[in-house]
Design a protein around this motif. Structure first.
Motif, PDB file in Angstrom:
ATOM      1  N   PRO A   1      -0.590   3.108   3.366  1.00  0.00           N
ATOM      2  CA  PRO A   1      -1.184   4.174   2.873  1.00  0.00           C
ATOM      3  C   PRO A   1      -0.536   5.618   3.021  1.00  0.00           C
ATOM      4  O   PRO A   1      -0.764   6.546   1.970  1.00  0.00           O
ATOM      5  CB  PRO A   1      -2.718   4.288   3.265  1.00  0.00           C
TER       6      PRO A   1
ATOM      7  N   ARG B   1     -10.721  -1.517  -0.948  1.00  0.00           N
ATOM      8  CA  ARG B   1     -10.082  -0.177  -1.433  1.00  0.00           C
ATOM      9  C   ARG B   1      -8.640  -0.315  -1.344  1.00  0.00           C
ATOM     10  O   ARG B   1      -7.820  -0.338  -0.439  1.00  0.00           O
ATOM     11  CB  ARG B   1     -10.751   0.938  -0.507  1.00  0.00           C
TER      12      ARG B   1
ATOM     13  N   ARG C   1      -4.619   1.519  -3.275  1.00  0.00           N
ATOM     14  CA  ARG C   1      -4.397   2.638  -3.779  1.00  0.00           C
ATOM     15  C   ARG C   1      -2.929   2.477  -4.423  1.00  0.00           C
ATOM     16  O   ARG C   1      -1.883   1.665  -3.649  1.00  0.00           O
ATOM     17  CB  ARG C   1      -3.985   3.784  -2.878  1.00  0.00           C
TER      18      ARG C   1
ATOM     19  N   ASN D   1      -1.396   9.379  -7.086  1.00  0.00           N
ATOM     20  CA  ASN D   1      -2.237   8.487  -6.575  1.00  0.00           C
ATOM     21  C   ASN D   1      -3.128   8.013  -7.183  1.00  0.00           C
ATOM     22  O   ASN D   1      -3.808   8.790  -8.064  1.00  0.00           O
ATOM     23  CB  ASN D   1      -2.751   8.625  -5.361  1.00  0.00           C
TER      24      ASN D   1
ATOM     25  N   ASP E   1      -6.608   5.315  -7.116  1.00  0.00           N
ATOM     26  CA  ASP E   1      -7.317   4.587  -5.982  1.00  0.00           C
ATOM     27  C   ASP E   1      -8.355   3.777  -6.945  1.00  0.00           C
ATOM     28  O   ASP E   1      -8.799   3.963  -8.138  1.00  0.00           O
ATOM     29  CB  ASP E   1      -8.135   5.628  -5.325  1.00  0.00           C
TER      30      ASP E   1
END
Length: 194
Positions: A35, A74, A76, A144, A146
């Motif tokens: 990340p 989660r 990204r 990015n 998400d």
């Protein structure tokens, strides 16, 4: 122990397959990345533009989960575009590159409401332009995106059946009620109240 059905291992190829619907491998590099990229890692992937990095960020459990975990995994996308002609092409694209605007729009469309069979549905949770500290190339833009994938998971999927299966987990239990007030190791054997 069977990790073939573990959630992260199962969803990663499904996400990549979904992205490949609009981002073909002959043009776009898609790789799993951490990340937070170091400057050395960023220097490596910026040479692969247009680039899409897939990073796992974490799991947000539903507080009402019972024995089966209900959660949002989660993720990204780190998208990198380098201008092939004018600086405006970074955003709008040209005959050689798609541009960041279209990459974001297409990725949002692919991931918002997508249903991954046997796993769950995804929802976009945010998108933003970012910069890389220490990188001064104006031809490069980074964004990015998400998103999260709702799913449920049970220990039963790992098929832990024998004592050796459980020992392979190497679990250490902590007990905060020690006489000294700190955490101490508890015994590895648990006797259920039957």
């Amino acid at each position: 122990m069977d990790l073939a059905l573990a959630p992260i291992r199962t969803i990663e190829p499904a996400i990549k397959a979904r992205l490949r619907l609009a981002f073909p491998s002959k043009v776009f590099q898609i790789e799993r990345i951490p990340p937070v990229l170091t400057i050395e890692e960023f220097k490596r992937v910026v040479r692969l533009t247009p680039f899409i990095g897939l990073a796992w960020l974490g799991i947000k459990p539903d507080p009402a989960s019972g024995r089966q975990l209900a959660a949002a995994m989660r993720w990204r996308l780190v998208m990198i575009v380098k201008a092939s002609s004018s600086l405006e092409a970074r955003f709008k694209g040209d005959t050689r590159d798609i541009g960041m605007d279209a990459m974001i729009d297409v990725a949002v469309a692919l991931l918002q409401g997508a249903v991954f069979d046997g796993i769950g549905a995804s929802a976009v949770t945010g998108a933003e332009a970012v910069f890389v500290d220490g990188w001064a190339d104006e031809a490069t833009v980074v964004a990015n995106l998400d998103f999260e994938v709702r799913y449920q998971f049970s220990l039963a999927a790992l098929q832990l059946k024998t004592i050796d299966d459980f020992k392979s987990l190497h679990v250490t239990w902590l007990n905060a009620d020690s006489p000294e007030g700190g955490a101490v190791d508890a015994p590895q054997t648990v006797q259920p109240n039957l």
